[in-house]
Scaffold this motif. Structure first.
Motif, PDB file in Angstrom:
ATOM      1  N   GLN A  81     -29.026  45.056  29.852  1.00  0.00           N
ATOM      2  CA  GLN A  81     -27.911  45.992  29.907  1.00  0.00           C
ATOM      3  C   GLN A  81     -26.576  45.296  30.127  1.00  0.00           C
ATOM      4  O   GLN A  81     -25.547  45.953  30.280  1.00  0.00           O
ATOM      5  CB  GLN A  81     -28.142  47.002  31.038  1.00  0.00           C
ATOM      6  CG  GLN A  81     -29.404  47.840  30.891  1.00  0.00           C
ATOM      7  CD  GLN A  81     -29.294  48.845  29.755  1.00  0.00           C
ATOM      8  OE1 GLN A  81     -28.223  49.350  29.466  1.00  0.00           O
ATOM      9  NE2 GLN A  81     -30.410  49.125  29.104  1.00  0.00           N
ATOM     10  N   GLU A  82     -26.584  43.959  30.156  1.00  0.00           N
ATOM     11  CA  GLU A  82     -25.365  43.224  30.475  1.00  0.00           C
ATOM     12  C   GLU A  82     -24.524  42.962  29.227  1.00  0.00           C
ATOM     13  O   GLU A  82     -25.002  43.026  28.098  1.00  0.00           O
ATOM     14  CB  GLU A  82     -25.715  41.892  31.146  1.00  0.00           C
ATOM     15  CG  GLU A  82     -26.476  42.025  32.450  1.00  0.00           C
ATOM     16  CD  GLU A  82     -25.642  42.659  33.561  1.00  0.00           C
ATOM     17  OE1 GLU A  82     -24.408  42.793  33.390  1.00  0.00           O
ATOM     18  OE2 GLU A  82     -26.215  43.010  34.598  1.00  0.00           O
ATOM     19  N   SER A  83     -23.264  42.643  29.463  1.00  0.00           N
ATOM     20  CA  SER A  83     -22.344  42.340  28.370  1.00  0.00           C
ATOM     21  C   SER A  83     -22.602  40.943  27.822  1.00  0.00           C
ATOM     22  O   SER A  83     -23.293  40.126  28.443  1.00  0.00           O
ATOM     23  CB  SER A  83     -20.898  42.441  28.856  1.00  0.00           C
ATOM     24  OG  SER A  83     -20.628  41.406  29.786  1.00  0.00           O
ATOM     25  N   PHE A  84     -22.009  40.672  26.682  1.00  0.00           N
ATOM     26  CA  PHE A  84     -22.128  39.367  26.052  1.00  0.00           C
ATOM     27  C   PHE A  84     -21.657  38.262  26.996  1.00  0.00           C
ATOM     28  O   PHE A  84     -22.321  37.237  27.168  1.00  0.00           O
ATOM     29  CB  PHE A  84     -21.302  39.355  24.770  1.00  0.00           C
ATOM     30  CG  PHE A  84     -21.225  38.021  24.091  1.00  0.00           C
ATOM     31  CD1 PHE A  84     -22.194  37.623  23.195  1.00  0.00           C
ATOM     32  CD2 PHE A  84     -20.165  37.162  24.334  1.00  0.00           C
ATOM     33  CE1 PHE A  84     -22.121  36.390  22.563  1.00  0.00           C
ATOM     34  CE2 PHE A  84     -20.082  35.926  23.714  1.00  0.00           C
ATOM     35  CZ  PHE A  84     -21.063  35.547  22.825  1.00  0.00           C
ATOM     36  N   GLU A  85     -20.494  38.470  27.633  1.00  0.00           N
ATOM     37  CA  GLU A  85     -19.927  37.451  28.508  1.00  0.00           C
ATOM     38  C   GLU A  85     -20.837  37.140  29.687  1.00  0.00           C
ATOM     39  O   GLU A  85     -21.018  35.981  30.064  1.00  0.00           O
ATOM     40  CB  GLU A  85     -18.549  37.898  29.021  1.00  0.00           C
ATOM     41  CG  GLU A  85     -17.452  37.909  27.980  1.00  0.00           C
ATOM     42  CD  GLU A  85     -17.467  39.150  27.106  1.00  0.00           C
ATOM     43  OE1 GLU A  85     -16.687  39.192  26.146  1.00  0.00           O
ATOM     44  OE2 GLU A  85     -18.270  40.077  27.378  1.00  0.00           O
ATOM     45  N   VAL A  86     -21.442  38.174  30.268  1.00  0.00           N
ATOM     46  CA  VAL A  86     -22.330  37.974  31.417  1.00  0.00           C
ATOM     47  C   VAL A  86     -23.561  37.172  31.009  1.00  0.00           C
ATOM     48  O   VAL A  86     -23.969  36.228  31.694  1.00  0.00           O
ATOM     49  CB  VAL A  86     -22.739  39.329  32.028  1.00  0.00           C
ATOM     50  CG1 VAL A  86     -23.858  39.136  33.054  1.00  0.00           C
ATOM     51  CG2 VAL A  86     -21.540  40.011  32.679  1.00  0.00           C
ATOM     52  N   VAL A  87     -24.164  37.538  29.878  1.00  0.00           N
ATOM     53  CA  VAL A  87     -25.369  36.834  29.433  1.00  0.00           C
ATOM     54  C   VAL A  87     -25.044  35.383  29.110  1.00  0.00           C
ATOM     55  O   VAL A  87     -25.806  34.464  29.459  1.00  0.00           O
ATOM     56  CB  VAL A  87     -25.998  37.533  28.213  1.00  0.00           C
ATOM     57  CG1 VAL A  87     -27.210  36.759  27.715  1.00  0.00           C
ATOM     58  CG2 VAL A  87     -26.398  38.966  28.564  1.00  0.00           C
ATOM     59  N   MET A  88     -23.905  35.147  28.460  1.00  0.00           N
ATOM     60  CA  MET A  88     -23.529  33.770  28.144  1.00  0.00           C
ATOM     61  C   MET A  88     -23.324  32.951  29.416  1.00  0.00           C
ATOM     62  O   MET A  88     -23.703  31.782  29.487  1.00  0.00           O
ATOM     63  CB  MET A  88     -22.265  33.745  27.297  1.00  0.00           C
ATOM     64  CG  MET A  88     -22.492  34.113  25.837  1.00  0.00           C
ATOM     65  SD  MET A  88     -23.850  33.201  25.067  1.00  0.00           S
ATOM     66  CE  MET A  88     -23.419  31.519  25.481  1.00  0.00           C
ATOM     67  N   ASP A  89     -22.725  33.560  30.429  1.00  0.00           N
ATOM     68  CA  ASP A  89     -22.539  32.856  31.702  1.00  0.00           C
ATOM     69  C   ASP A  89     -23.891  32.527  32.336  1.00  0.00           C
ATOM     70  O   ASP A  89     -24.072  31.442  32.918  1.00  0.00           O
ATOM     71  CB  ASP A  89     -21.710  33.706  32.667  1.00  0.00           C
ATOM     72  CG  ASP A  89     -20.233  33.731  32.298  1.00  0.00           C
ATOM     73  OD1 ASP A  89     -19.815  32.862  31.513  1.00  0.00           O
ATOM     74  OD2 ASP A  89     -19.516  34.619  32.792  1.00  0.00           O
ATOM     75  N   MET A  90     -24.833  33.455  32.235  1.00  0.00           N
ATOM     76  CA  MET A  90     -26.160  33.228  32.797  1.00  0.00           C
ATOM     77  C   MET A  90     -26.841  32.042  32.126  1.00  0.00           C
ATOM     78  O   MET A  90     -27.495  31.217  32.781  1.00  0.00           O
ATOM     79  CB  MET A  90     -27.018  34.490  32.657  1.00  0.00           C
ATOM     80  CG  MET A  90     -26.545  35.672  33.482  1.00  0.00           C
ATOM     81  SD  MET A  90     -27.415  37.213  33.077  1.00  0.00           S
ATOM     82  CE  MET A  90     -29.051  36.859  33.770  1.00  0.00           C
ATOM     83  N   ILE A  91     -26.695  31.939  30.797  1.00  0.00           N
ATOM     84  CA  ILE A  91     -27.322  30.833  30.067  1.00  0.00           C
ATOM     85  C   ILE A  91     -26.601  29.520  30.352  1.00  0.00           C
ATOM     86  O   ILE A  91     -27.221  28.496  30.647  1.00  0.00           O
ATOM     87  CB  ILE A  91     -27.338  31.130  28.555  1.00  0.00           C
ATOM     88  CG1 ILE A  91     -28.210  32.355  28.261  1.00  0.00           C
ATOM     89  CG2 ILE A  91     -27.837  29.924  27.779  1.00  0.00           C
ATOM     90  CD1 ILE A  91     -28.184  32.800  26.809  1.00  0.00           C
ATOM     91  N   ALA A  92     -25.261  29.557  30.273  1.00  0.00           N
ATOM     92  CA  ALA A  92     -24.476  28.336  30.436  1.00  0.00           C
ATOM     93  C   ALA A  92     -24.589  27.746  31.830  1.00  0.00           C
ATOM     94  O   ALA A  92     -24.485  26.529  32.015  1.00  0.00           O
ATOM     95  CB  ALA A  92     -23.018  28.615  30.097  1.00  0.00           C
ATOM     96  N   SER A  93     -24.795  28.603  32.835  1.00  0.00           N
ATOM     97  CA  SER A  93     -24.853  28.122  34.217  1.00  0.00           C
ATOM     98  C   SER A  93     -26.268  27.795  34.676  1.00  0.00           C
ATOM     99  O   SER A  93     -26.475  27.488  35.865  1.00  0.00           O
ATOM    100  CB  SER A  93     -24.245  29.178  35.153  1.00  0.00           C
ATOM    101  OG  SER A  93     -24.984  30.385  35.106  1.00  0.00           O
ATOM    102  N   SER A  94     -27.223  27.833  33.769  1.00  0.00           N
ATOM    103  CA  SER A  94     -28.606  27.527  34.141  1.00  0.00           C
ATOM    104  C   SER A  94     -28.714  26.086  34.628  1.00  0.00           C
ATOM    105  O   SER A  94     -28.295  25.156  33.931  1.00  0.00           O
ATOM    106  CB  SER A  94     -29.538  27.728  32.947  1.00  0.00           C
ATOM    107  OG  SER A  94     -29.568  29.079  32.553  1.00  0.00           O
ATOM    108  N   PRO A  95     -29.288  25.865  35.808  1.00  0.00           N
ATOM    109  CA  PRO A  95     -29.412  24.499  36.322  1.00  0.00           C
ATOM    110  C   PRO A  95     -30.545  23.739  35.636  1.00  0.00           C
ATOM    111  O   PRO A  95     -31.442  24.342  35.040  1.00  0.00           O
ATOM    112  CB  PRO A  95     -29.732  24.731  37.806  1.00  0.00           C
ATOM    113  CG  PRO A  95     -30.449  26.048  37.820  1.00  0.00           C
ATOM    114  CD  PRO A  95     -29.809  26.878  36.748  1.00  0.00           C
ATOM    115  N   GLY A  96     -30.496  22.451  35.722  1.00  0.00           N
ATOM    116  CA  GLY A  96     -31.585  21.643  35.191  1.00  0.00           C
ATOM    117  C   GLY A  96     -31.516  21.476  33.684  1.00  0.00           C
ATOM    118  O   GLY A  96     -30.510  21.756  33.038  1.00  0.00           O
ATOM    119  N   ASN A  97     -32.625  21.016  33.141  1.00  0.00           N
ATOM    120  CA  ASN A  97     -32.692  20.684  31.720  1.00  0.00           C
ATOM    121  C   ASN A  97     -33.350  21.750  30.867  1.00  0.00           C
ATOM    122  O   ASN A  97     -33.556  21.546  29.665  1.00  0.00           O
ATOM    123  CB  ASN A  97     -33.457  19.362  31.532  1.00  0.00           C
ATOM    124  CG  ASN A  97     -32.765  18.195  32.200  1.00  0.00           C
ATOM    125  OD1 ASN A  97     -31.538  18.090  32.172  1.00  0.00           O
ATOM    126  ND2 ASN A  97     -33.545  17.312  32.820  1.00  0.00           N
TER     127      ASN A  97
END
Length: 239
Positions: A135-151
């Protein structure tokens, strides 16, 4: 409003929608895209940042709508993908109150492409690293992916019911609707099919494929359609 698909990249939105794209890559290179609706086409503005230099370009694409009826509970297939992912993440529909994003494109020979029929263009992302995002916006989902820690990044994907996973020899898989021409699915996968006709008479485009991982059969993408009653079609060679 449905427009005929006839371009390599097909973006999913309804008439009047504004969609956005962001290519998930690693290092100093990043691409941000904005799609603006036009009466019969999309203006596709791309700004690129590479080692401190900015460039911009514009092209035009046709669109076809995406069925957004997939469940958004977070239940689906969870994949642990190594970075860089090698995917384009796309906003499903800028006018849809349910929001959400899907896989817009998969790069050939990428980490995402290695998952075969488990990861397809048009699959909806419903969770990132276990956190729900349907249910999240494009910007929120992109932030979730981009800020994922590790490899690695864990994506939970849901596929629209009734779609068939069609994988091409370049490794790219598309969740295609039953009855769609295989040639159009190849365009979405950016797989170059050789043609000498468009009626299926010459056999230039004929490929071998496995259906549901077992039965082998021949397809001529110029005239063959995505079959019903199957889950996967995997092309592995030109006949």
């Amino acid at each position: 409003m449905m427009m005929k698909r006839h371009c390599c990249l097909l973006f999913c939105a309804s008439d009047g929608a504004v969609g956005r794209l962001h290519e998930v890559v690693a290092g100093a290179f990043s691409t941000h895209c904005l799609l603006r609706q036009r009466p019969a086409r999309l203006e596709f503005s791309i700004s690129t940042h590479h080692n401190g230099a900015d460039t911009a370009s514009t092209s035009y694409l046709s669109m076809t709508p995406l069925d957004t009826a997939a469940a958004d509970t977070g239940k689906g297939t969870t994949l642990r993908i190594a970075k860089p992912l090698g995917i384009v993440v796309e906003e499903i529909d800028g006018t849809d109150s349910t929001k959400g994003v899907c896989i817009g494109r998969i790069r050939e020979d990428s980490n995402a492409a290695s998952f075969g029929t488990d990861l397809c263009v048009h699959d909806k992302i419903v969770a990132v690293n276990g956190a729900l995002c349907a249910q999240e916006s494009f910007e929120v989902v992109m932030d979730m992916i981009a800020s994922s820690p590790g490899n690695y990044v864990e994506l939970t994907l849901v596929r629209t019911q009734g779609r068939v996973a069609v994988r091409w020899p370049n490794g790219v898989c598309v969740a295609a609707p039953v009855g769609e021409y295989m040639g159009n699915v190849a365009i979405e996968a950016r797989y170059p099919v050789p043609y000498s006709c468009r009626s299926g008479s010459c056999g230039s485009c004929e490929h071998m494929a496995k259906v549901d991982g077992k039965k082998e059969r021949r397809y001529r993408p110029c005239s063959a359609k995505v079959p019903k009653g199957v889950a996967t079609v995997e092309f592995f060679s030109q006949y």
